[in-house]
Design an enzyme around this catalytic site. Structure first.
Site, PDB file in Angstrom:
ATOM      1  N   THR A  16       0.826  -1.208   0.000  1.00 43.29           N
ATOM      2  CA  THR A  16       0.000   0.000   0.000  1.00 43.29           C
ATOM      3  C   THR A  16       0.855   1.251   0.000  1.00 43.29           C
ATOM      4  OG1 THR A  16      -1.467   1.312   1.436  1.00 43.29           O
ATOM      5  CG2 THR A  16      -0.092  -0.288   2.534  1.00 43.29           C
TER       6      THR A  16
ATOM      7  N   TYR B 120      -1.397   0.245  10.484  1.00 44.80           N
ATOM      8  CA  TYR B 120      -1.680  -0.499   9.251  1.00 44.80           C
ATOM      9  C   TYR B 120      -0.463  -0.452   8.314  1.00 44.80           C
ATOM     10  CZ  TYR B 120      -3.432  -1.268   4.525  1.00 44.80           C
ATOM     11  OH  TYR B 120      -3.575  -1.698   3.233  1.00 44.80           O
TER      12      TYR B 120
HETATM   13  N1  UFG Z   1     -13.010  11.151   2.646  1.00 47.26           N
HETATM   14  C1  UFG Z   1     -14.004  12.032   3.012  1.00 47.26           C
HETATM   15  N2  UFG Z   1     -15.150  11.521   3.543  1.00 47.26           N
HETATM   16  C2  UFG Z   1     -15.342  10.173   3.725  1.00 47.26           C
HETATM   17  C3  UFG Z   1     -14.322   9.282   3.339  1.00 47.26           C
HETATM   18  C4  UFG Z   1     -13.164   9.819   2.804  1.00 47.26           C
HETATM   19  O1  UFG Z   1     -13.861  13.241   2.871  1.00 47.26           O
HETATM   20  O2  UFG Z   1     -16.406   9.789   4.236  1.00 47.26           O
HETATM   21  C5  UFG Z   1     -11.775  11.682   2.060  1.00 47.26           C
HETATM   22  C6  UFG Z   1     -10.557  11.347   2.904  1.00 47.26           C
HETATM   23  O3  UFG Z   1     -10.308  12.369   3.828  1.00 47.26           O
HETATM   24  C7  UFG Z   1      -9.470  11.228   1.842  1.00 47.26           C
HETATM   25  C8  UFG Z   1     -10.203  10.767   0.598  1.00 47.26           C
HETATM   26  O4  UFG Z   1     -11.575  11.042   0.836  1.00 47.26           O
HETATM   27  O5  UFG Z   1      -8.948  12.481   1.586  1.00 47.26           O
HETATM   28  C9  UFG Z   1     -10.042   9.283   0.339  1.00 47.26           C
HETATM   29  O6  UFG Z   1     -10.351   8.573   1.527  1.00 47.26           O
HETATM   30  P1  UFG Z   1     -10.515   6.985   1.558  1.00 47.26           P
HETATM   31  O7  UFG Z   1     -10.923   6.635   2.964  1.00 47.26           O
HETATM   32  O8  UFG Z   1     -11.405   6.560   0.447  1.00 47.26           O
HETATM   33  O9  UFG Z   1      -9.071   6.453   1.235  1.00 47.26           O
HETATM   34  P2  UFG Z   1      -7.691   6.753   1.979  1.00 47.26           P
HETATM   35  O10 UFG Z   1      -6.929   7.656   1.062  1.00 47.26           O
HETATM   36  O11 UFG Z   1      -7.851   7.191   3.377  1.00 47.26           O
HETATM   37  O12 UFG Z   1      -7.119   5.285   2.112  1.00 47.26           O
HETATM   38  C10 UFG Z   1      -6.353   4.718   1.120  1.00 47.26           C
HETATM   39  C11 UFG Z   1      -6.480   3.199   1.207  1.00 47.26           C
HETATM   40  C12 UFG Z   1      -5.831   2.692   2.460  1.00 47.26           C
HETATM   41  C13 UFG Z   1      -4.426   3.237   2.565  1.00 47.26           C
HETATM   42  C14 UFG Z   1      -4.452   4.746   2.542  1.00 47.26           C
HETATM   43  C15 UFG Z   1      -3.081   5.333   2.618  1.00 47.26           C
HETATM   44  O13 UFG Z   1      -7.834   2.807   1.195  1.00 47.26           O
HETATM   45  O14 UFG Z   1      -5.772   1.283   2.412  1.00 47.26           O
HETATM   46  O15 UFG Z   1      -5.047   5.168   1.310  1.00 47.26           O
HETATM   47  O16 UFG Z   1      -3.168   6.661   3.024  1.00 47.26           O
HETATM   48  F1  UFG Z   1      -3.852   2.847   3.706  1.00 47.26           F
END
Ligand code: UFG
Length: 326
Positions: free
Chosen positions: A114, A138
């Site tokens: 990841t 993680y």
């Molecule tokens: N976001 C929102 N509202 C939500 C969910 C997400 O505004 O309800 C935003 C988050 O702040 C982020 C973006 O949308 O800026 C993407 O969020 P996700 O939760 O979809 O994905 P992440 O970037 O947090 O997570 C991904 C992978 C993980 C990994 C991570 C590394 O899913 O497995 O990137 O930072 F660990």
């Protein structure tokens, strides 16, 4: 050639399993079904067991030539609150799988890593040489396994491809499988749910980031582009390729607001939304430099953001209209 796909009932594993089969591989799924869904395994042989269960692993590893290892816990927030669960499964369970595979004579291994191994990188786009400094348990567990692979590679002749995914999203174009997380925490399925009939509302985690529109930027990559990279990784190892770590992303970043705009275009409905404070631990911008994957595997993401959102939307509508068979 037979491949063991751990986490084969999960989101990315189930898509990779189909891609492998389309490319002529025999596929055996291995999953404890703790966070995954039996619906995603239909038509495949499934061994229902844990990766920490050596006795269950031994017989099935005798039947395969390589392992693709997807099985892991993957919620960043949960890993902060309950790190023990993450070290237990991703590290202890992962090592049990790795050791048992080694003892069974397996020397080819493809690992789901990841972009979380990079933490908050100093430079964007992120290259594979970037220092790995995860900022949550993680990411630490995934880095641990990467390090184990490197050591095992040097000591035991294991060859591996470590695939560092950026933001996996979208669903199979056939509409049979897609993202089924419980709880769902990812932006695109939550945005779609907030555009669908009902009263779900998307929380936007912060609009005060140092980006053009103030929301976080991510590199969203279609799950079938990821699946394709897995098949190519295996073919690369079959041809004698040496161990390598590869970023898998599109090289394009999209802000949360851009995702919401695309969601509204695809669904034709407004996304109900509310701005809330930042979510702890979200880096402002994560974008892959995926040129190494292109060079080593001849791989490039081919699906657009519109493809991602529209396949996810098709899948969500189908999954909602079907009774649970799990
Ligand atoms: N976001 C929102 N509202 C939500 C969910 C997400 O505004 O309800 C935003 C988050 O702040 C982020 C973006 O949308 O800026 C993407 O969020 P996700 O939760 O979809 O994905 P992440 O970037 O947090 O997570 C991904 C992978 C993980 C990994 C991570 C590394 O899913 O497995 O990137 O930072 F660990």
């Amino acid at each position: 050639m037979a491949i063991l796909v751990t986490g084969g009932a999960g989101y990315i594993g189930s898509h990779a399993a189909r891609a492998l089969r389309r490319s002529g591989y025999e596929v055996i799924l291995y999953d404890n079904l703790s966070t995954s869904d039996r619906r995603l395994t239909e038509g495949f042989e499934l061994v229902t067991a844990d990766i920490a269960d050596e006795q269950a692993l031994k017989p099935v590893l005798k039947r395969v030539d390589a392992v693709m290892h997807f099985a892991a816990h993957a919620y960043v927030g949960e890993s902060v609150e309950n790190p023990r669960k993450y070290f237990r499964n991703n590290v202890e369970g992962g090592l049990c799988l790795l050791n048992t595979a080694l003892d069974a004579g397996i020397r080819r291994f493809v690992f789901s890593s990841t972009c979380a191994v990079y933490g908050v990188p100093a430079q964007i786009p992120i290259k594979e040489e970037t220092q790995r400094q995860p900022v949550n348990p993680y990411g630490v567990t995934k880095l641990f396994f990467e390090n184990a692979l490197e050591a095992y590679g040097r000591a035991y002749g294991l060859r591996f491809v470590c695939l560092r995914y950026f933001n996996a999203a979208g669903a199979d174009e056939g509409g049979e499988i897609g993202e089924l997380h419980d709880p769902e925490t990812h932006l695109i399925p939550l945005a779609l749910a907030a555009a669908a009939p009902g009263d779900r509302e998307l929380q936007i985690f912060g609009t005060d980031y140092p980006t053009a529109d103030g929301t976080c930027i991510r590199d969203y990559i279609h799950v079938n582009d990821l699946a394709d990279a897995h098949v190519r990784s295996l073919q690369y190892l079959e041809k004698g390729g040496h161990s390598v770590e590869l970023n898998l992303g599109t090289g394009q970043g999209h802000s949360v607001y851009e995702i919401l705009q695309m969601t509204e275009t695809v669904t034709g409905a407004a996304v109900r939304r509310r701005v809330v404070p930042r979510r702890h631990g979200d880096p402002p911008v994560l974008i892959a430099d995926a040129t190494r994957a292109q060079r080593m595997l001849g791989w490039k993401a081919t699906r657009s953001l519109r493809d991602i959102v529209s396949t996810a939307w098709n899948w969500m509508q189908k999954a909602r209209s079907e009774p649970q068979r799990a």
